[in-house]
Design a protein around this motif. Structure first.
Motif, mmCIF file in Angstrom:
data_model
loop_
_atom_site.group_PDB
_atom_site.id
_atom_site.type_symbol
_atom_site.label_atom_id
_atom_site.label_comp_id
_atom_site.label_asym_id
_atom_site.label_seq_id
_atom_site.Cartn_x
_atom_site.Cartn_y
_atom_site.Cartn_z
ATOM 1 N N THR A 84 40.716 27.967 -14.807
ATOM 2 C CA THR A 84 40.109 26.719 -15.241
ATOM 3 C C THR A 84 38.617 26.938 -15.440
ATOM 4 O O THR A 84 37.916 27.365 -14.522
ATOM 5 N N VAL A 85 38.138 26.647 -16.632
ATOM 6 C CA VAL A 85 36.736 26.840 -16.974
ATOM 7 C C VAL A 85 36.138 25.484 -17.328
ATOM 8 O O VAL A 85 36.588 24.820 -18.261
ATOM 9 N N SER A 86 35.121 25.084 -16.591
ATOM 10 C CA SER A 86 34.474 23.807 -16.817
ATOM 11 C C SER A 86 33.199 23.991 -17.634
ATOM 12 O O SER A 86 32.542 25.031 -17.569
ATOM 13 N N SER A 87 32.846 22.969 -18.385
ATOM 14 C CA SER A 87 31.651 23.026 -19.208
ATOM 15 C C SER A 87 30.426 22.580 -18.430
ATOM 16 O O SER A 87 30.529 22.000 -17.351
ATOM 17 N N SER B 8 47.649 37.348 -10.202
ATOM 18 C CA SER B 8 46.713 36.782 -9.246
ATOM 19 C C SER B 8 45.295 36.900 -9.793
ATOM 20 O O SER B 8 45.057 37.567 -10.793
ATOM 21 N N GLY B 9 44.354 36.258 -9.116
ATOM 22 C CA GLY B 9 42.952 36.369 -9.472
ATOM 23 C C GLY B 9 42.377 35.182 -10.209
ATOM 24 O O GLY B 9 41.168 35.142 -10.467
ATOM 25 N N GLY B 10 43.197 34.221 -10.554
ATOM 26 C CA GLY B 10 42.704 33.047 -11.246
ATOM 27 C C GLY B 10 41.867 32.170 -10.333
ATOM 28 O O GLY B 10 41.794 32.375 -9.127
ATOM 29 N N GLY B 11 41.225 31.182 -10.936
ATOM 30 C CA GLY B 11 40.391 30.271 -10.186
ATOM 31 C C GLY B 11 39.648 29.345 -11.107
ATOM 32 O O GLY B 11 39.906 29.298 -12.314
ATOM 33 N N SER B 12 38.717 28.595 -10.534
ATOM 34 C CA SER B 12 37.893 27.651 -11.284
ATOM 35 C C SER B 12 36.471 28.173 -11.367
ATOM 36 O O SER B 12 35.862 28.499 -10.342
ATOM 37 N N VAL B 13 35.951 28.256 -12.577
ATOM 38 C CA VAL B 13 34.589 28.738 -12.801
ATOM 39 C C VAL B 13 33.915 27.872 -13.845
ATOM 40 O O VAL B 13 34.571 27.156 -14.612
ATOM 41 N N GLN B 14 32.600 27.945 -13.877
ATOM 42 C CA GLN B 14 31.841 27.272 -14.916
ATOM 43 C C GLN B 14 31.751 28.149 -16.155
ATOM 44 O O GLN B 14 31.921 29.370 -16.088
ATOM 45 N N ALA B 15 31.518 27.520 -17.284
ATOM 46 C CA ALA B 15 31.360 28.267 -18.521
ATOM 47 C C ALA B 15 30.303 29.352 -18.356
ATOM 48 O O ALA B 15 29.248 29.120 -17.767
ATOM 49 N N GLY B 16 30.610 30.527 -18.879
ATOM 50 C CA GLY B 16 29.727 31.661 -18.734
ATOM 51 C C GLY B 16 30.056 32.551 -17.563
ATOM 52 O O GLY B 16 29.516 33.666 -17.462
ATOM 53 N N GLN C 17 39.780 41.757 -17.211
ATOM 54 C CA GLN C 17 38.422 41.354 -16.877
ATOM 55 C C GLN C 17 37.962 40.345 -17.916
ATOM 56 O O GLN C 17 37.931 40.647 -19.109
ATOM 57 N N MET C 18 37.597 39.159 -17.469
ATOM 58 C CA MET C 18 37.204 38.082 -18.357
ATOM 59 C C MET C 18 35.748 37.728 -18.091
ATOM 60 O O MET C 18 35.400 37.305 -16.987
ATOM 61 N N ASN C 19 34.911 37.898 -19.096
ATOM 62 C CA ASN C 19 33.492 37.586 -19.004
ATOM 63 C C ASN C 19 33.129 36.485 -19.985
ATOM 64 O O ASN C 19 33.831 36.249 -20.973
ATOM 65 N N ASN C 20 32.008 35.842 -19.715
ATOM 66 C CA ASN C 20 31.515 34.771 -20.576
ATOM 67 C C ASN C 20 32.620 33.765 -20.894
ATOM 68 O O ASN C 20 32.882 33.428 -22.052
ATOM 69 N N LEU C 21 33.258 33.277 -19.857
ATOM 70 C CA LEU C 21 34.386 32.369 -20.027
ATOM 71 C C LEU C 21 33.964 31.057 -20.670
ATOM 72 O O LEU C 21 32.863 30.558 -20.438
ATOM 73 N N LYS C 22 34.868 30.507 -21.455
ATOM 74 C CA LYS C 22 34.652 29.257 -22.163
ATOM 75 C C LYS C 22 35.716 28.248 -21.757
ATOM 76 O O LYS C 22 36.802 28.629 -21.319
#
Length: 117
Positions: A114-117, A7-15, A84-89
């Motif tokens: 999902t990481v958007s640019s 669990s814990g996934g989601g959609s975030v912007q890069a960074g 823990q995932m930081n500065n996602l690309k």
């Protein structure tokens, strides 16, 4: 065999950052103390790849692509492993899975990141 629930996934912007969790609710504590634990990920059209591992002594190893950005940890008593995932690309976009190294456990459904640019 041990079944893991991610669990814990989601959609975030890069960074951005996300904290993934994995639990084995039917397992005894020894599941998290006798074998290494790992996070894998699989993007559409790609093979599943190893992202990070943590040993019974809490030594960690990371894929070069995530080193310095991701941190794997575990809580034996709560039967949980974290990522823990930081500065996602955008290249981090994938379904993430928790797995026990060694035993041939079934794969869980994973959690989508999902990481958007």
């Amino acid at each position: 065999q041990v079944r893991f629930v991610e669990s814990g996934g989601g959609s975030v912007q890069a960074g951005g950052s996300l904290l993934l969790s994995c639990v084995a609710p039917r397992a005894i504590t020894s599941v998290f103390t006798e074998f290494p634990l790992a996070w894998y990920r699989q993007a559409p059209g790609k093979q599943r790849e190893l992202v990070a591992t943590i040993t019974t002594n809490r030594n960690t190893n990371y894929a070069d692509s995530v080193k310095g950005r991701f941190t794997i940890s575990k809580d034996n008593s709560r039967k949980k492993v974290y990522l823990q995932m930081n500065n996602l690309k955008p290249d981090d976009t994938a379904v993430y899975y928790c797995h026990r190294e060694g035993p041939d456990d079934p794969w869980g459904q994973g959690t989508q990141v999902t990481v958007s640019s």
